[in-house]
Design a protein around this motif. Structure first.
Motif, PDB file in Angstrom:
ATOM      1  N   ILE A  89       0.855  -1.201   0.000  1.00 54.48           N
ATOM      2  CA  ILE A  89       0.000   0.000   0.000  1.00 54.48           C
ATOM      3  C   ILE A  89       0.889   1.249   0.000  1.00 54.48           C
ATOM      4  N   LEU A  90       1.953   1.227   0.786  1.00 51.18           N
ATOM      5  CA  LEU A  90       2.896   2.347   0.819  1.00 51.18           C
ATOM      6  C   LEU A  90       3.524   2.568  -0.562  1.00 51.18           C
ATOM      7  N   PHE A  91       3.973   1.495  -1.210  1.00 46.66           N
ATOM      8  CA  PHE A  91       4.562   1.618  -2.546  1.00 46.66           C
ATOM      9  C   PHE A  91       3.553   2.188  -3.534  1.00 46.66           C
ATOM     10  N   TYR A  92       2.304   1.723  -3.458  1.00 48.17           N
ATOM     11  CA  TYR A  92       1.278   2.266  -4.355  1.00 48.17           C
ATOM     12  C   TYR A  92       1.088   3.756  -4.091  1.00 48.17           C
ATOM     13  N   GLY A  93       1.094   4.156  -2.841  1.00 46.72           N
ATOM     14  CA  GLY A  93       0.955   5.575  -2.498  1.00 46.72           C
ATOM     15  C   GLY A  93       2.082   6.410  -3.079  1.00 46.72           C
ATOM     16  N   ILE A  94       3.286   5.878  -3.061  1.00 37.34           N
ATOM     17  CA  ILE A  94       4.425   6.588  -3.646  1.00 37.34           C
ATOM     18  C   ILE A  94       4.255   6.685  -5.159  1.00 37.34           C
ATOM     19  N   ILE A  95       3.872   5.570  -5.797  1.00 36.35           N
ATOM     20  CA  ILE A  95       3.645   5.573  -7.247  1.00 36.35           C
ATOM     21  C   ILE A  95       2.547   6.578  -7.594  1.00 36.35           C
ATOM     22  N   TYR A  96       1.451   6.547  -6.859  1.00 34.48           N
ATOM     23  CA  TYR A  96       0.347   7.479  -7.084  1.00 34.48           C
ATOM     24  C   TYR A  96       0.827   8.924  -6.970  1.00 34.48           C
ATOM     25  N   THR A  97       1.589   9.222  -5.930  1.00 33.84           N
ATOM     26  CA  THR A  97       2.056  10.584  -5.704  1.00 33.84           C
ATOM     27  C   THR A  97       2.944  11.060  -6.848  1.00 33.84           C
ATOM     28  N   VAL A  98       3.860  10.214  -7.287  1.00 37.95           N
ATOM     29  CA  VAL A  98       4.761  10.596  -8.380  1.00 37.95           C
ATOM     30  C   VAL A  98       3.995  10.712  -9.699  1.00 37.95           C
ATOM     31  N   VAL A  99       3.142   9.713 -10.017  1.00 41.47           N
ATOM     32  CA  VAL A  99       2.449   9.691 -11.305  1.00 41.47           C
ATOM     33  C   VAL A  99       1.310  10.707 -11.346  1.00 41.47           C
ATOM     34  N   HIS A 100       0.390  10.631 -10.403  1.00 44.96           N
ATOM     35  CA  HIS A 100      -0.802  11.479 -10.453  1.00 44.96           C
ATOM     36  C   HIS A 100      -0.501  12.921 -10.071  1.00 44.96           C
ATOM     37  N   ASP A 101       0.018  13.121  -8.882  1.00 40.72           N
ATOM     38  CA  ASP A 101       0.265  14.487  -8.422  1.00 40.72           C
ATOM     39  C   ASP A 101       1.463  15.111  -9.131  1.00 40.72           C
ATOM     40  N   GLY A 102       2.503  14.325  -9.365  1.00 40.55           N
ATOM     41  CA  GLY A 102       3.713  14.854  -9.990  1.00 40.55           C
ATOM     42  C   GLY A 102       3.609  14.977 -11.494  1.00 40.55           C
ATOM     43  N   LEU A 103       3.475  13.862 -12.172  1.00 45.43           N
ATOM     44  CA  LEU A 103       3.476  13.851 -13.644  1.00 45.43           C
ATOM     45  C   LEU A 103       2.211  14.472 -14.227  1.00 45.43           C
ATOM     46  N   VAL A 104       1.048  13.989 -13.818  1.00 43.41           N
ATOM     47  CA  VAL A 104      -0.205  14.432 -14.431  1.00 43.41           C
ATOM     48  C   VAL A 104      -0.552  15.866 -14.047  1.00 43.41           C
ATOM     49  N   HIS A 105      -0.519  16.167 -12.744  1.00 41.57           N
ATOM     50  CA  HIS A 105      -0.932  17.506 -12.296  1.00 41.57           C
ATOM     51  C   HIS A 105       0.234  18.456 -12.058  1.00 41.57           C
ATOM     52  N   GLN A 106       1.455  17.969 -12.229  1.00 43.22           N
ATOM     53  CA  GLN A 106       2.671  18.779 -12.134  1.00 43.22           C
ATOM     54  C   GLN A 106       2.753  19.581 -10.835  1.00 43.22           C
ATOM     55  N   ARG A 107       2.397  18.947  -9.739  1.00 40.27           N
ATOM     56  CA  ARG A 107       2.469  19.621  -8.436  1.00 40.27           C
ATOM     57  C   ARG A 107       3.890  19.672  -7.902  1.00 40.27           C
TER      58      ARG A 107
END
Length: 171
Positions: A89-107
Motif C-alpha cells: 500500500i505504501l509503494f502504491y501511495g508513492i507511485i500514485y504521488t509521483v504519477v498522479h500528483d507529480g506527472l499528471v498535475h505537475q504539483r
C-alpha cells in the motif's frame, strides 16, 4: 515467510491497490465523498486540496496493515503478511504521488511527456477532468490508462446521453 512469497504479496498488493483506487475514485470520490474531491476538479491556487485527505486515508490503511503485521503491536496475534500488505500500500501511495500528483498535475515537477505510456497516462487523466461535476466521466484509475481515443468516444456517448457535462475543448 520466504522472500519470493513476500515479494509476491507486495506486488499483488500494489496491483490490487489500483483496483481499490479505481473503485474508490469512481464510487466514493465521485459519489458521497465528492465534498473532499470537488476542489481537485476545480481551478485553484492553493498548495493543498481537500482531496489530499484521501492520501491520509491511504496512509492510515498502510499503517494499519503494518500494525496488524507487527509482533510489537499485536504480539503473538500479529499476522505477518500484514506487514507486506502495508508495504505494498505504501509503494502504491508513492507511485500514485509521483504519477498522479507529480506527472499528471505537475504539483512537484514540470515535465510534459511527448510519447509513450507517460503521455497516455496524462491524456487519460486529462479526459477524466473533461467533465464538469461528479456525474459520468472516464478513466478513474491512476496507473493503468485506457486508449485516449476510446475514452473520448465514451465521453461523447455520455454527453449525448445526458449522463455527463463535458467541456467543449475535450471532444
Amino acid at each position: 515467510m520466504s522472500v519470493p512469497v513476500i515479494i509476491l504479496i507486495i506486488v499483488a498488493t500494489v496491483l490490487a491497490m489500483e483496483w481499490v483506487a479505481w473503485a474508490s475514485h469512481k464510487y466514493i470520490m465521485h459519489g458521497w465523498g465528492w465534498g473532499w474531491h470537488r476542489d481537485h476538479h476545480e481551478p485553484h491556487d492553493n498548495v493543498l486540496e481537500k482531496n489530499d485527505l484521501y492520501g491520509i486515508v491511504g496512509a492510515v490503511m498502510s499503517i494499519s496493515m503494518f500494525a496488524i503485521g507487527s509482533p510489537l503491536v499485536l504480539g503473538v496475534h500479529a499476522w505477518e503478511p500484514g506487514t507486506w500488505v502495508g508495504l505494498g500500500i505504501l509503494f502504491y501511495g508513492i507511485i500514485y504521488t509521483v504519477v498522479h500528483d507529480g506527472l499528471v498535475h505537475q504539483r512537484y515537477f514540470k515535465y510534459v511527456p511527448r510519447s509513450g505510456y507517460a503521455k497516455r497516462l496524462v491524456q487519460a487523466h486529462k479526459l477524466h477532468h473533461a467533465t464538469i461535476g461528479k456525474e459520468g466521466g472516464v478513466s478513474f484509475g491512476f496507473v493503468f490508462a485506457r486508449d485516449p481515443a476510446k475514452l473520448k468516444a465514451e465521453l461523447k456517448v455520455q454527453r449525448e446521453a445526458g449522463i455527463a457535462v463535458v467541456r467543449d475543448a475535450a471532444l
